[in-house]
Design a protein around this motif. Structure first.
Motif, PDB file in Angstrom:
ATOM      1  N   PHE A 118       2.825  -4.045  -9.524  1.00 45.35           N
ATOM      2  CA  PHE A 118       1.583  -4.812  -9.361  1.00 45.35           C
ATOM      3  C   PHE A 118       1.651  -5.821  -8.214  1.00 45.35           C
ATOM      4  CE2 PHE A 118       1.786  -3.467 -13.810  1.00 45.35           C
ATOM      5  CZ  PHE A 118       0.647  -2.692 -13.856  1.00 45.35           C
ATOM      6  N   ASN A 119       2.203  -5.370  -7.086  1.00 46.43           N
ATOM      7  CA  ASN A 119       2.095  -6.128  -5.849  1.00 46.43           C
ATOM      8  C   ASN A 119       1.219  -5.306  -4.907  1.00 46.43           C
ATOM      9  OD1 ASN A 119       3.910  -8.747  -5.500  1.00 46.43           O
ATOM     10  ND2 ASN A 119       4.927  -7.385  -6.956  1.00 46.43           N
ATOM     11  N   ASN A 120       1.191  -5.666  -3.612  1.00 45.69           N
ATOM     12  CA  ASN A 120       0.273  -4.944  -2.727  1.00 45.69           C
ATOM     13  C   ASN A 120       0.966  -3.972  -1.773  1.00 45.69           C
ATOM     14  OD1 ASN A 120      -1.693  -6.515  -3.939  1.00 45.69           O
ATOM     15  ND2 ASN A 120      -1.610  -8.087  -2.337  1.00 45.69           N
ATOM     16  N   PHE A 121       1.975  -3.270  -2.267  1.00 46.19           N
ATOM     17  CA  PHE A 121       2.656  -2.311  -1.396  1.00 46.19           C
ATOM     18  C   PHE A 121       1.849  -1.024  -1.271  1.00 46.19           C
ATOM     19  CE2 PHE A 121       6.134  -4.889  -3.191  1.00 46.19           C
ATOM     20  CZ  PHE A 121       6.688  -5.348  -2.005  1.00 46.19           C
ATOM     21  N   GLU A 122       1.930  -0.406  -0.090  1.00 46.26           N
ATOM     22  CA  GLU A 122       1.303   0.903   0.108  1.00 46.26           C
ATOM     23  C   GLU A 122       2.117   1.953  -0.651  1.00 46.26           C
ATOM     24  OE1 GLU A 122      -1.393   1.555   1.823  1.00 46.26           O
ATOM     25  OE2 GLU A 122      -1.681  -0.355   2.879  1.00 46.26           O
ATOM     26  N   GLN A 123       1.438   2.993  -1.050  1.00 45.79           N
ATOM     27  CA  GLN A 123       2.093   4.063  -1.799  1.00 45.79           C
ATOM     28  C   GLN A 123       3.322   4.601  -1.055  1.00 45.79           C
ATOM     29  OE1 GLN A 123       1.301   4.664  -4.848  1.00 45.79           O
ATOM     30  NE2 GLN A 123       2.879   6.238  -5.079  1.00 45.79           N
ATOM     31  N   ARG A 124       3.159   4.729   0.265  1.00 42.91           N
ATOM     32  CA  ARG A 124       4.233   5.291   1.085  1.00 42.91           C
ATOM     33  C   ARG A 124       5.507   4.432   1.011  1.00 42.91           C
ATOM     34  NH1 ARG A 124       3.501   5.230   7.118  1.00 42.91           N
ATOM     35  NH2 ARG A 124       2.432   3.445   6.275  1.00 42.91           N
ATOM     36  N   SER A 125       5.300   3.119   1.105  1.00 43.38           N
ATOM     37  CA  SER A 125       6.453   2.218   1.056  1.00 43.38           C
ATOM     38  C   SER A 125       7.107   2.268  -0.318  1.00 43.38           C
ATOM     39  CB  SER A 125       6.025   0.783   1.314  1.00 43.38           C
ATOM     40  OG  SER A 125       5.082   0.733   2.338  1.00 43.38           O
ATOM     41  N   LYS A 126       6.281   2.357  -1.338  1.00 43.81           N
ATOM     42  CA  LYS A 126       6.817   2.427  -2.700  1.00 43.81           C
ATOM     43  C   LYS A 126       7.731   3.633  -2.841  1.00 43.81           C
ATOM     44  CE  LYS A 126       2.813   0.624  -5.169  1.00 43.81           C
ATOM     45  NZ  LYS A 126       1.916   0.899  -6.289  1.00 43.81           N
ATOM     46  N   GLU A 127       7.216   4.769  -2.361  1.00 50.53           N
ATOM     47  CA  GLU A 127       8.010   5.992  -2.496  1.00 50.53           C
ATOM     48  C   GLU A 127       9.328   5.879  -1.750  1.00 50.53           C
ATOM     49  OE1 GLU A 127       5.219   9.056  -1.367  1.00 50.53           O
ATOM     50  OE2 GLU A 127       4.078   8.708  -3.230  1.00 50.53           O
ATOM     51  N   ARG A 128       9.235   5.263  -0.564  1.00 45.96           N
ATOM     52  CA  ARG A 128      10.452   5.130   0.238  1.00 45.96           C
ATOM     53  C   ARG A 128      11.490   4.259  -0.472  1.00 45.96           C
ATOM     54  NH1 ARG A 128       9.718   2.494   5.923  1.00 45.96           N
ATOM     55  NH2 ARG A 128      11.230   0.891   5.391  1.00 45.96           N
ATOM     56  N   LEU A 129      11.037   3.122  -0.960  1.00 44.64           N
ATOM     57  CA  LEU A 129      11.957   2.207  -1.648  1.00 44.64           C
ATOM     58  C   LEU A 129      12.565   2.862  -2.894  1.00 44.64           C
ATOM     59  CD1 LEU A 129       9.975  -1.155  -1.419  1.00 44.64           C
ATOM     60  CD2 LEU A 129      12.261  -0.769  -0.533  1.00 44.64           C
ATOM     61  N   LYS A 130      11.710   3.543  -3.616  1.00 47.71           N
ATOM     62  CA  LYS A 130      12.156   4.175  -4.855  1.00 47.71           C
ATOM     63  C   LYS A 130      13.219   5.237  -4.567  1.00 47.71           C
ATOM     64  CE  LYS A 130      12.174   4.512  -9.137  1.00 47.71           C
ATOM     65  NZ  LYS A 130      12.794   3.412  -9.859  1.00 47.71           N
ATOM     66  N   LYS A 131      12.951   6.014  -3.522  1.00 40.94           N
ATOM     67  CA  LYS A 131      13.865   7.090  -3.171  1.00 40.94           C
ATOM     68  C   LYS A 131      15.225   6.538  -2.767  1.00 40.94           C
ATOM     69  CE  LYS A 131      13.924  11.312  -0.475  1.00 40.94           C
ATOM     70  NZ  LYS A 131      13.486  11.817   0.826  1.00 40.94           N
ATOM     71  N   LYS A 132      15.139   5.435  -2.031  1.00 45.64           N
ATOM     72  CA  LYS A 132      16.367   4.873  -1.490  1.00 45.64           C
ATOM     73  C   LYS A 132      17.172   4.110  -2.541  1.00 45.64           C
ATOM     74  CE  LYS A 132      17.510   2.746   2.907  1.00 45.64           C
ATOM     75  NZ  LYS A 132      16.955   1.974   4.019  1.00 45.64           N
TER      76      LYS A 132
END
Ligand SMILES: *[C@@H]1O[C@H](CO)[C@@H](O)[C@H](O)[C@H]1NC(C)=O
Ligand SMILES: *[C@@H]1O[C@H](CO)[C@@H](O)[C@H](O)[C@H]1NC(C)=O
Ligand SMILES: *[C@@H]1O[C@H](CO)[C@@H](O)[C@H](O)[C@H]1NC(C)=O
Ligand SMILES: *[C@@H]1O[C@H](CO)[C@@H](O)[C@H](O)[C@H]1NC(C)=O
Length: 516
Positions: free
Chosen positions: A495-509
């Protein structure tokens, strides 16, 4: 004398045994009955009292001095408060001997002894009444209609009323019923009419905040629901009632105290302060103190200071108290391990929605750096929009590889430190006062054959930053941060304002180290 002591000793052991067997009962509705009969049994079997040992309890209120007719919130005069204090001091033994692990029975007995009316929160509901309400709840739509009407009337006549009544959903209601110790429910309040409403009106808060109460049941909290707790929600508690609650609390098996939106007056708050300052509070491990900003209280600082330096509390939940930087600083300072006194034992600190700013975060960071007990820190909904605001917190956690120069510099300071220690050792007598301060060095750790790292892997293992306004500009800093934290560390950024793309990247990493 010896005989008297022996008698007391046997009585205590005996009581303990009985209490243990009572505690083992699951407290559900049927259990409550079983427990009741067990208690009666206990009283029947109790050895006859010796008249000369216990004084006769003289009530404060009697034919000459009438107790307030109906329960109404009272701000007692100094004279009255002194009367109550003296009563509890004078009859301490006589009252204590009658305490059980049932808060309702205790409160009833104390009220009878004092001659006062019982606070409606502690009026024991009989099984018949319970069944009646249950049936009503299930089949009587009329009841619901009436409730809705009452709400509408309240909305139109007094806005305040609705704001302070948290809606209790069925789930919570049920949980409360099962506890036997939990008190208050929105519905009950409504039934009891306007007398109470008028007394708690001043507790009015932003209505948005109250509905959120139900949203944020963290896992931790759900686990806590299993434990016996005492909840006092949206009720003012007068001095005498608080005095009674605190007096009997150590005899119950309640270990969680939940105080929500209570508009404490200074004197009542002072009772809480001395309770948490003393050993009698040692059973209370979890304190929820929410929607109690105490902004106008002179005891505000002292209260937050006291609860955060408690050596007994391990979970301190201080949501929605407008702590801001000032109180956050106070709290952080108490959590720093002390070299002179016993240190605070708080492991779980939740500062949800407290308008904390950079200064407050800096103090929290300094505290975390000094580490010790804290394992979870909740900073949700504090309007954090730029990760630089919490930089001090981030740099207090993790493992930082050192360059060759840094490593050499470190070894040099280490030598200097050791020389100081040696010099200090040689001082004797008066000269001891001239001892040089010994510089503190951070812990380092060898990570490869010729590479070393500073390790700031303190005890903190979860940082909850949910519901803030962090956005993609912070991604890089979090990536760097997550690279240096230990494997069991987790940061919550949902529930912050990250873009979906960044979320996926962080999660993957970072997988388990991050929740988005
Ligand atoms: C983080 O905090 C939010 C808001 O209080 C809560 O709903 C959530 O469960 C917390 N997350 C964890 C993993 O504790
Ligand atoms: C942090 O805690 C560790 C382990 O308890 C201890 O060795 C270290 O000295 C502490 N660091 C500080 C700065 O107090
Ligand atoms: C975040 O804070 C840093 C340091 O104060 C600043 O340089 C940066 O511009 C800020 N970013 C935003 C988006 O405000
Ligand atoms: C830090 O973690 C390492 C292993 O990751 C451990 O060997 C070391 O003792 C820890 N240091 C402290 C101060 O906890």
């Amino acid at each position: 004398m010896v005989f008297k002591l022996l008698f007391e000793y046997i009585l205590i052991i005996w009581k303990l045994l009985v209490c243990c067997s009572i505690v083992s009962y699951k407290v559900n509705q049927k259990g409550a009955v079983k427990k009741e009969s067990k208690l009666l049994l206990f009283q029947d079997k109790m050895p006859p009292k010796k008249k000369d040992e216990l004084k006769q309890i003289l009530p404060i209120y009697n034919a000459d001095k009438a107790a307030p007719l109906f329960w109404k919130y009272q701000q007692y005069s100094l004279e009255d408060r002194q009367l109550f204090d003296a009563f509890f001091l004078n009859f301490q033994k006589e009252l204590q001997i009658k305490m059980t692990d049932n808060i309702y029975t205790n409160m009833e007995f104390l009220c009878q002894s004092i001659g006062s009316k019982i606070h409606p929160l502690f009026k024991q509901v009989t099984l018949d009444e319970q069944i009646e309400t249950k049936t009503l709840k299930q089949i009587d739509l009329e009841d619901q209609k009436k409730q809705l009407e009452a709400e509408n009337i309240a909305k139109s006549s007094k806005n305040v009323k609705n704001q302070i009544q948290p809606q209790v959903d069925q789930k919570n209601q049920k949980k409360d019923d099962q506890k036997g110790n939990a008190v208050t429910s929105g519905k009950e309040d409504q039934k009891k009419g306007t007398k109470k409403d008028e007394n708690i009106q001043q507790g009015g808060k932003d209505p948005k905040k109250l509905t959120e109460l139900e949203l944020q049941e963290s896992e931790e909290e759900i686990k806590q629901e299993m434990l016996p707790y005492l909840l006092i929600s949206t009720q003012r508690i007068d001095y005498l009632t608080m005095k009674m609650i605190i007096f009997q609390l150590p005899f119950t098996n309640i270990n969680t105290l939940k105080l929500h939106n209570n508009m404490f007056d200074d004197e009542t708050l002072e009772l809480l302060i001395s309770f948490f300052n003393s050993d009698v509070s040692q059973k209370i491990k979890k304190l929820f103190f929410e929607w109690n900003n105490l902004i106008s209280s002179q005891k505000r600082t002292l209260f937050f200071q006291t609860v955060s330096k408690s050596i007994y509390i391990d979970n301190l939940i201080l949501r929605c108290n407008s702590l801001q930087d000032e109180m956050t600083t106070i709290i952080s300072q108490q959590l720093i391990p002390s070299t002179t006194a016993q240190s605070s034992n708080i492991k779980f600190l939740d500062l949800y929605d407290n308008q904390i700013g950079i200064q407050g975060f800096q103090q929290l960071g300094k505290m975390i750096y000094k580490n010790k007990s804290l394992t979870t820190l909740g900073l949700c909904k504090n309007g954090i929009s730029n990760v630089s605001e919490i930089e001090q917190i981030l740099i207090s956690i993790g493992k930082y590889p050192m360059s060759e120069e840094q490593y050499q510099a470190y070894r040099n300071s280490e030598k200097e430190r050791d020389q100081i220690i040696e010099r200090n050792k040689k001082l004797k007598g008066k000269k001891l006062l001239e001892a040089e301060p010994v510089p503190e060095l951070e812990a380092i750790e060898q990570i490869t054959e010729n590479k070393w790292a500073i390790t700031r892997n303190n005890t903190l293992s979860m940082l909850n930053l949910s519901l803030n306004q962090l956005n993609d500009e912070s991604v890089e800093r979090f990536e760097n941060f997550l690279q240096v934290v230990h494997d069991n560390f987790q940061v919550i950024l949902s529930f912050n304002n990250f873009e979906q793309r960044s979320k996926e990247r962080l999660k993957k990493k970072f997988n388990k180290k991050i929740a988005l």
